[in-house]
Write a protein that holds these residues in place. Structure first.
Motif, PDB file in Angstrom:
ATOM      1  N   GLY A 174     -18.626  -1.054-123.951  1.00 17.87           N
ATOM      2  CA  GLY A 174     -17.397  -1.369-124.680  1.00 17.87           C
ATOM      3  C   GLY A 174     -17.412  -2.795-125.184  1.00 17.87           C
ATOM      4  N   SER A 175     -16.997  -2.978-126.456  1.00 21.25           N
ATOM      5  CA  SER A 175     -17.087  -4.302-127.077  1.00 21.25           C
ATOM      6  C   SER A 175     -15.727  -4.887-127.435  1.00 21.25           C
ATOM      7  CB  SER A 175     -17.933  -4.220-128.356  1.00 21.25           C
ATOM      8  OG  SER A 175     -17.244  -3.470-129.364  1.00 21.25           O
ATOM      9  N   GLY A 176     -14.671  -4.456-126.750  1.00 18.60           N
ATOM     10  CA  GLY A 176     -13.367  -5.075-126.955  1.00 18.60           C
ATOM     11  C   GLY A 176     -13.277  -6.405-126.225  1.00 18.60           C
ATOM     12  N   GLY A 177     -12.065  -6.922-126.094  1.00 18.36           N
ATOM     13  CA  GLY A 177     -11.882  -8.214-125.439  1.00 18.36           C
ATOM     14  C   GLY A 177     -12.434  -8.246-124.031  1.00 18.36           C
ATOM     15  N   THR A 178     -12.252  -7.158-123.276  1.00 16.40           N
ATOM     16  CA  THR A 178     -12.745  -7.106-121.897  1.00 16.40           C
ATOM     17  C   THR A 178     -14.255  -7.154-121.852  1.00 16.40           C
ATOM     18  OG1 THR A 178     -10.829  -5.748-121.282  1.00 16.40           O
ATOM     19  CG2 THR A 178     -12.661  -5.823-119.733  1.00 16.40           C
ATOM     20  N   GLY A 179     -14.898  -6.293-122.631  1.00 14.18           N
ATOM     21  CA  GLY A 179     -16.355  -6.216-122.597  1.00 14.18           C
ATOM     22  C   GLY A 179     -17.033  -7.488-123.041  1.00 14.18           C
ATOM     23  N   LEU A 180     -16.526  -8.083-124.116  1.00 18.63           N
ATOM     24  CA  LEU A 180     -17.140  -9.322-124.618  1.00 18.63           C
ATOM     25  C   LEU A 180     -16.939 -10.465-123.625  1.00 18.63           C
ATOM     26  CD1 LEU A 180     -16.115  -9.072-128.377  1.00 18.63           C
ATOM     27  CD2 LEU A 180     -18.384  -8.654-127.380  1.00 18.63           C
ATOM     28  N   THR A 181     -15.741 -10.542-123.035  1.00 22.09           N
ATOM     29  CA  THR A 181     -15.487 -11.592-122.038  1.00 22.09           C
ATOM     30  C   THR A 181     -16.388 -11.419-120.830  1.00 22.09           C
ATOM     31  OG1 THR A 181     -13.182 -11.812-122.751  1.00 22.09           O
ATOM     32  CG2 THR A 181     -13.722 -12.611-120.541  1.00 22.09           C
ATOM     33  N   ALA A 182     -16.503 -10.177-120.347  1.00 18.16           N
ATOM     34  CA  ALA A 182     -17.363  -9.908-119.188  1.00 18.16           C
ATOM     35  C   ALA A 182     -18.808 -10.281-119.492  1.00 18.16           C
ATOM     36  CB  ALA A 182     -17.260  -8.435-118.800  1.00 18.16           C
ATOM     37  N   ALA A 183     -19.269  -9.944-120.694  1.00 12.13           N
ATOM     38  CA  ALA A 183     -20.651 -10.244-121.064  1.00 12.13           C
ATOM     39  C   ALA A 183     -20.898 -11.747-121.104  1.00 12.13           C
ATOM     40  CB  ALA A 183     -20.975  -9.613-122.414  1.00 12.13           C
ATOM     41  N   ILE A 184     -19.965 -12.478-121.712  1.00 12.47           N
ATOM     42  CA  ILE A 184     -20.117 -13.936-121.813  1.00 12.47           C
ATOM     43  C   ILE A 184     -20.093 -14.577-120.432  1.00 12.47           C
ATOM     44  CG2 ILE A 184     -19.003 -16.056-122.644  1.00 12.47           C
ATOM     45  CD1 ILE A 184     -17.997 -14.271-125.049  1.00 12.47           C
ATOM     46  N   SER A 228      -1.654  -7.112-121.874  1.00  4.86           N
ATOM     47  CA  SER A 228      -2.928  -6.399-122.040  1.00  4.86           C
ATOM     48  C   SER A 228      -4.031  -7.358-122.468  1.00  4.86           C
ATOM     49  CB  SER A 228      -2.797  -5.261-123.049  1.00  4.86           C
ATOM     50  OG  SER A 228      -2.468  -5.745-124.324  1.00  4.86           O
ATOM     51  N   ILE A 229      -3.730  -8.252-123.403  1.00  8.92           N
ATOM     52  CA  ILE A 229      -4.740  -9.235-123.807  1.00  8.92           C
ATOM     53  C   ILE A 229      -5.065 -10.155-122.633  1.00  8.92           C
ATOM     54  CG2 ILE A 229      -5.108 -11.281-125.247  1.00  8.92           C
ATOM     55  CD1 ILE A 229      -5.658  -8.730-126.736  1.00  8.92           C
ATOM     56  N   ALA A 230      -4.048 -10.544-121.877  1.00  7.65           N
ATOM     57  CA  ALA A 230      -4.302 -11.365-120.688  1.00  7.65           C
ATOM     58  C   ALA A 230      -5.223 -10.626-119.721  1.00  7.65           C
ATOM     59  CB  ALA A 230      -2.985 -11.724-120.014  1.00  7.65           C
ATOM     60  N   GLU A 231      -4.988  -9.323-119.549  1.00  9.98           N
ATOM     61  CA  GLU A 231      -5.822  -8.519-118.652  1.00  9.98           C
ATOM     62  C   GLU A 231      -7.272  -8.501-119.119  1.00  9.98           C
ATOM     63  OE1 GLU A 231      -5.857  -3.992-116.778  1.00  9.98           O
ATOM     64  OE2 GLU A 231      -4.861  -4.359-118.687  1.00  9.98           O
ATOM     65  N   THR A 232      -7.491  -8.397-120.431  1.00  5.77           N
ATOM     66  CA  THR A 232      -8.870  -8.337-120.926  1.00  5.77           C
ATOM     67  C   THR A 232      -9.644  -9.602-120.561  1.00  5.77           C
ATOM     68  OG1 THR A 232      -8.430  -9.288-123.128  1.00  5.77           O
ATOM     69  CG2 THR A 232      -8.162  -6.915-122.898  1.00  5.77           C
ATOM     70  N   ILE A 233      -8.999 -10.736-120.697  1.00  4.95           N
ATOM     71  CA  ILE A 233      -9.702 -12.000-120.415  1.00  4.95           C
ATOM     72  C   ILE A 233      -9.808 -12.228-118.912  1.00  4.95           C
ATOM     73  CG2 ILE A 233      -9.793 -14.472-120.873  1.00  4.95           C
ATOM     74  CD1 ILE A 233     -10.041 -12.674-123.379  1.00  4.95           C
ATOM     75  N   ILE A 234      -8.709 -12.060-118.194  1.00  2.00           N
ATOM     76  CA  ILE A 234      -8.695 -12.357-116.753  1.00  2.00           C
ATOM     77  C   ILE A 234      -9.643 -11.438-115.984  1.00  2.00           C
ATOM     78  CG2 ILE A 234      -7.253 -12.347-114.676  1.00  2.00           C
ATOM     79  CD1 ILE A 234      -4.886 -13.103-116.641  1.00  2.00           C
ATOM     80  N   PHE A 235      -9.522 -10.129-116.212  1.00  2.00           N
ATOM     81  CA  PHE A 235     -10.364  -9.204-115.452  1.00  2.00           C
ATOM     82  C   PHE A 235     -11.732  -9.006-116.096  1.00  2.00           C
ATOM     83  CE2 PHE A 235      -6.330  -8.172-113.382  1.00  2.00           C
ATOM     84  CZ  PHE A 235      -6.750  -8.195-112.057  1.00  2.00           C
ATOM     85  N   GLY A 236     -11.869  -9.302-117.394  1.00  2.00           N
ATOM     86  CA  GLY A 236     -13.200  -9.355-117.978  1.00  2.00           C
ATOM     87  C   GLY A 236     -14.022 -10.455-117.332  1.00  2.00           C
ATOM     88  N   ARG A 237     -13.405 -11.618-117.163  1.00  2.00           N
ATOM     89  CA  ARG A 237     -14.080 -12.726-116.461  1.00  2.00           C
ATOM     90  C   ARG A 237     -14.400 -12.334-115.026  1.00  2.00           C
ATOM     91  NH1 ARG A 237     -11.503 -18.107-115.813  1.00  2.00           N
ATOM     92  NH2 ARG A 237     -13.661 -18.694-115.419  1.00  2.00           N
ATOM     93  N   GLN A 238     -13.418 -11.737-114.347  1.00  2.00           N
ATOM     94  CA  GLN A 238     -13.630 -11.351-112.952  1.00  2.00           C
ATOM     95  C   GLN A 238     -14.804 -10.383-112.823  1.00  2.00           C
ATOM     96  OE1 GLN A 238     -13.371 -12.091-109.973  1.00  2.00           O
ATOM     97  NE2 GLN A 238     -11.828 -10.934-108.807  1.00  2.00           N
ATOM     98  N   ALA A 239     -14.895  -9.398-113.705  1.00  2.00           N
ATOM     99  CA  ALA A 239     -16.006  -8.452-113.642  1.00  2.00           C
ATOM    100  C   ALA A 239     -17.341  -9.175-113.828  1.00  2.00           C
ATOM    101  CB  ALA A 239     -15.834  -7.371-114.714  1.00  2.00           C
TER     102      ALA A 239
END
Length: 463
Positions: A23-33, A441-452
């Motif tokens: 997945g390449s949304g906000g969560t996926g890109l944040t997690a990858a970075i 929801s946007i906050a969740e993508t960044i916060i939990f994307g980073r956590q993952a």
């Protein structure tokens, strides 16, 4: 937006990575970075041609408390209030551990974005929040496209491979049950990619008729604000390795969606947050416009027409740049005066004029006697021209999903961790309870994307 980014050619897919992100949304890109910056070799796989998923459609902003941005705008906030209000607005069905992690890591997430040159320097308010917590670009551009483009720029700078048109059909497991890779469909054939960990960031199931029929048949005929790819793929993948689904019947209907045309357009909460009101077909207010989405949606559905109009002026329009897009798309009705606008909407001009006059008085007095609204009252509706958008509720967000813990581990039906499998963003359930607050929801993508990304890096370091 994301189309300017050059995806990585399929012939560069390697046989093995430390972590793969689906997945390449906000969560996926944040997690990858975050995982890449923590020393891992990662890759992002996206089934669609376009990158960004539902994040592209987000318009209002990103909620966070106790940020320096708030202080610069004179807003004194605290995370305890953020927690209490989100918990209350979610019907007290939120996972407390996830919610605690979420609110206390919201300000660091704003700082993390800023450290990557992604600055959210303006703030507004959304329904259910008592303070201005919704961070957005100083340009007041819609948050979603801004974030996707900015995160893709970071991924490009860091040489993180992002592959599109690569559908994940299956999660691979070793003999012990640990998830250790994915099976892809691409270019007419299957290909296996091994990884020490897999992060699911596939979004929700708001565009899936099958999941709606299974969990909420009462919503089967509702239109959706979701992009067509939001079909619950991550849920199906994880169920295949024994993951537990939770709160799947908790589906949010967004109150303000323009759906008179074949294409459905979400009208962001920032329009109301900056001062717009809602009126019925007669031109009368009928609800506190910044109550929770659930309450406002129910109030609209209870009207005979099951639809309403957002009313605002040039002053409000100047504070929400997304309105320029809505107007170019033909969604906005115009009037030089309130009376002229009423005639366009086939309302009694005296009724709408009185409604707006009463609202302006409420703003002046900072006292909405009719419906008890206390936020989004910084400007009245008095600056020509005057505008309206016809709206009705539509399926917007799926609060349920994979059962995870606050470290983004995916859990099975016994509550045990499925080794090697992580999930974050809308694919995961538990954070929002029965009603997601706008901006969370946007906050969740960044916060939990980073956590993952961090948890996968930690797990890799221990192997």
């Amino acid at each position: 937006m994301a189309s300017e980014f050059q995806t990585t050619p399929h012939d560069q897919i390697k046989a093995t990575y430390d972590a793969v992100i689906v997945g390449s949304g906000g969560t996926g890109l944040t997690a990858a970075i975050q995982a890449h910056e923590s020393g891992l070799d990662v890759a992002v796989f996206e089934k669609n041609v376009e990158l960004g998923g539902n994040t592209n459609r987000a318009s209002s902003g990103m909620n966070a408390a106790e940020t320096n941005v708030q202080l610069h705008h004179g807003v004194i906030d605290n995370v305890a209030d953020f927690y209490r209000e989100t918990y209350k607005d979610g019907g007290k069905l939120n996972d407390k551990d996830m919610l605690g992690y979420f609110v206390y890591h919201s300000a660091p997430a704003i700082s993390w974005l800023a450290d990557h040159g992604i600055k959210l320097d303006d703030i507004t308010v959304t329904g259910g929040m008592s303070k201005k917590r919704t961070h957005r670009p100083a340009s007041m551009a819609p948050i979603g496209g801004f974030l996707v483009k900015s995160l893709l720029n970071v991924a490009a700078q860091q040489n993180i491979p992002v592959f599109n048109e690569t559908k994940v059909d299956q999660l691979l497991q070793d003999a012990t049950g640990r998830v250790n890779g994915i099976k892809l469909s691409l270019d007419g054939h299957s290909q296996e990619v091994k990884a020490k960990a897999v992060i699911l960031a596939t979004g929700g199931f708001g565009a899936s008729k099958a999941y709606m029929k299974r969990y909420r048949p009462d919503l089967i005929d509702y239109k959706t604000t979701n992009q067509p790819g939001a079909t619950g793929d991550g849920l199906e993948l994880a169920e295949g390795v024994g993951a537990e689904l939770m709160q799947m019947d908790l589906i949010q209907v967004h109150p303000t969606v323009q759906q008179d045309n074949p294409h459905v357009y979400l009208i962001g909460e920032a329009v109301r947050g900056e001062g717009a009101i809602l009126v019925n077909a007669q031109g009368q207010r009928f609800v506190n416009e910044l109550n929770t989405r659930k309450i406002v949606s129910n109030a609209i559905t209870a009207l005979p027409e099951q639809s309403a109009y957002l009313i605002f002026d040039q002053g409000i329009r100047d504070r929400v740049k997304a309105i320029e897009f809505y107007d170019k798309t033909g969604l906005v009705e115009h009037g030089d005066t309130i009376e002229a606008l009423a005639q366009t909407l086939k309302m009694d001009p005296t009724v709408l004029k009185q409604t707006v006059s009463d609202w302006n008085q409420a703003v002046q007095d900072q006292n909405d006697e009719q419906f008890g609204r206390t936020t989004g009252m910084e400007r009245d509706i008095s600056q020509p021209g005057f505008f309206a958008i016809h709206i009705a509720p539509a399926i917007h967000y799926t609060m349920g999903g994979l059962h995870i813990d606050s470290k983004t581990h995916v859990l099975d039906g016994n509550g045990d961790v499925i080794e090697g499998l992580y999930a974050a963003g809308e694919v995961a359930g538990g954070l929002h309870g029965n009603n997601r607050v706008g901006g969370n929801s946007i906050a969740e993508t960044i916060i939990f994307g980073r956590q993952a990304g961090l948890q996968v890096a930690l797990w890799n370091s221990q192997k």
